[in-house]
Design a protein around this motif. Structure first.
Motif, mmCIF file in Angstrom:
data_model
loop_
_atom_site.group_PDB
_atom_site.id
_atom_site.type_symbol
_atom_site.label_atom_id
_atom_site.label_comp_id
_atom_site.label_asym_id
_atom_site.label_seq_id
_atom_site.Cartn_x
_atom_site.Cartn_y
_atom_site.Cartn_z
ATOM 1 N N TYR A 53 1.429 -15.514 -9.068
ATOM 2 C CA TYR A 53 0.890 -14.016 -9.101
ATOM 3 C C TYR A 53 -0.435 -14.248 -9.468
ATOM 4 O O TYR A 53 -0.906 -14.811 -10.351
ATOM 5 N N TYR A 55 -3.987 -13.745 -10.873
ATOM 6 C CA TYR A 55 -4.112 -13.555 -12.226
ATOM 7 C C TYR A 55 -4.663 -12.405 -12.583
ATOM 8 O O TYR A 55 -4.196 -11.888 -13.863
ATOM 9 N N TYR A 58 -1.395 -10.303 -12.680
ATOM 10 C CA TYR A 58 -0.442 -10.732 -13.734
ATOM 11 C C TYR A 58 -0.792 -10.218 -15.072
ATOM 12 O O TYR A 58 -0.124 -9.944 -15.934
ATOM 13 N N TYR A 64 2.081 -6.369 -13.259
ATOM 14 C CA TYR A 64 3.202 -7.452 -13.690
ATOM 15 C C TYR A 64 4.531 -6.755 -13.853
ATOM 16 O O TYR A 64 5.564 -7.366 -13.191
ATOM 17 N N ILE A 83 7.682 -15.909 -12.667
ATOM 18 C CA ILE A 83 6.595 -15.402 -12.194
ATOM 19 C C ILE A 83 5.248 -16.268 -13.125
ATOM 20 O O ILE A 83 5.362 -16.265 -14.261
ATOM 21 N N ARG A 85 1.222 -17.292 -13.443
ATOM 22 C CA ARG A 85 -0.036 -16.782 -13.626
ATOM 23 C C ARG A 85 -1.004 -17.518 -12.730
ATOM 24 O O ARG A 85 -1.042 -19.131 -12.898
#
Length: 318
Positions: A53, A55, A58, A64, A83, A85
């Protein structure tokens, strides 16, 4: 359709009334409409698969949590997925990596839609507005000492007369929207640099979405920065999840997860938990609205979604 997601992300047929936001829940009506084809699950992802994902998504608690919810809602079909980062790369570089299918670098992003992203042949937009138009309610983070600069502003003409300059990301659609409305903009490729530029006087207003500005101020952690209390710059906008066109299974999973969340009420609860308190802190329904045009999108469904957030006086209904 064998799991293929439509590339037209605004197939709305009605509204979902949320008590906190009174926003247009276009997807809920679509999800229950008999003329919308049900999603056929695509081939399952490996149960041990990790997706990366971007950043910035995230790190933002709301984005998130939304992806995490979509994946949890479909674990029965696709299995557990982790998931991860991404590395800290700009939005432009992240979109390029996503388009080039560098799956380990970036697998999914949640970003504002524009004509290029919506129509890009290399990307699949997940047809659900993840913020219900709140990205289009833009609020200024400013230096506390500059509060008088923003007093008694009634239009974007007043903004220009005061010499107010906005700070935005170099690759954000919002930059082009502000420029198209004849507003002055200074850019940086990196989100983090914009706070230092604001403190250094390179611009006067770091314009952020109503769904993110409170978290942004907390991130800055600087007592000399505040949220400007009276104005909201408003234009039609929304954020979507995007994946690479080759990742049809991931696109199907995210869409199905979000549809399930909406129908179960989990999506409404998510919005209450992540946005209602911040909207109250922003005193959003009492702000003076400065309406701007968005020339980057012209789809009627998006405008209808956006307009549903407004009363006739230009204030948010909630």
């Amino acid at each position: 359709m064998d799991g293929v997601i439509s590339h037209s992300p605004w197939r709305s047929t009605g509204c979902w009334l949320l008590a906190v936001l009174c926003a247009c829940w276009s997807l809920l009506a679509a999800a229950g409409s008999p003329d919308v084809e049900p999603i056929t699950p695509a081939p399952t992802l490996n149960s041990n698969e990790t997706i990366t994902y971007w950043y910035r998504n995230y790190d933002l608690p709301s984005t998130y949590a939304l992806l995490q919810m979509a994946l949890a809602m479909t674990e029965d079909l696709y299995g557990p997925t982790q998931i991860k980062r991404s590395t800290e790369i700009s939005q432009g570089r992240a979109l390029a990596a996503l388009a080039d299918h560098h799956f380990e670098q970036v697998s999914v992003m949640n970003v504002v839609v524009d004509e290029h992203r919506e129509e890009a042949s290399s990307l699949i937009p997940i047809p659900i507005a993840t913020d219900q138009g709140l990205f289009g309610y833009r609020i200024c983070i400013i230096q506390k000492k500059n509060l008088p600069l923003f007093e008694n502003i009634n239009s974007h003409l007043d903004v220009n007369a005061r010499g107010i300059v906005f700070g935005q990301g170099a690759h954000w659609p919002d930059t082009r929207i502000l420029q198209a409305n004849q507003l002055r903009v200074v850019t940086s490729a990196r989100y983090e640099n914009l706070f230092d530029m604001l403190k250094g006087g390179r611009f006067n207003c770091f314009l952020r979405g109503a769904n993110e500005v409170v978290d942004d101020l907390a991130y800055a952690n600087d007592p000399n920065l505040i949220i400007e209390p009276n104005l909201a710059f408003v234009y039609p906008s929304a954020a979507l999840f995007f994946v690479n066109k080759a990742d049809v299974a991931l696109a199907a999973r995210i869409e199905l997860g979000l549809r399930r969340a909406i129908l179960s009420g989990a999506y409404a609860q998510f919005l209450r938990e992540h946005y209602a308190k911040n909207l109250e802190l922003l005193n959003i329904d009492q702000r003076r609205i400065i309406r701007l045009n968005n020339p980057l999108i012209d789809h009627l469904g998006l405008y209808q979604t956006k307009d549903a957030l407004l009363s006739e006086e230009g204030k948010i209904n909630y």
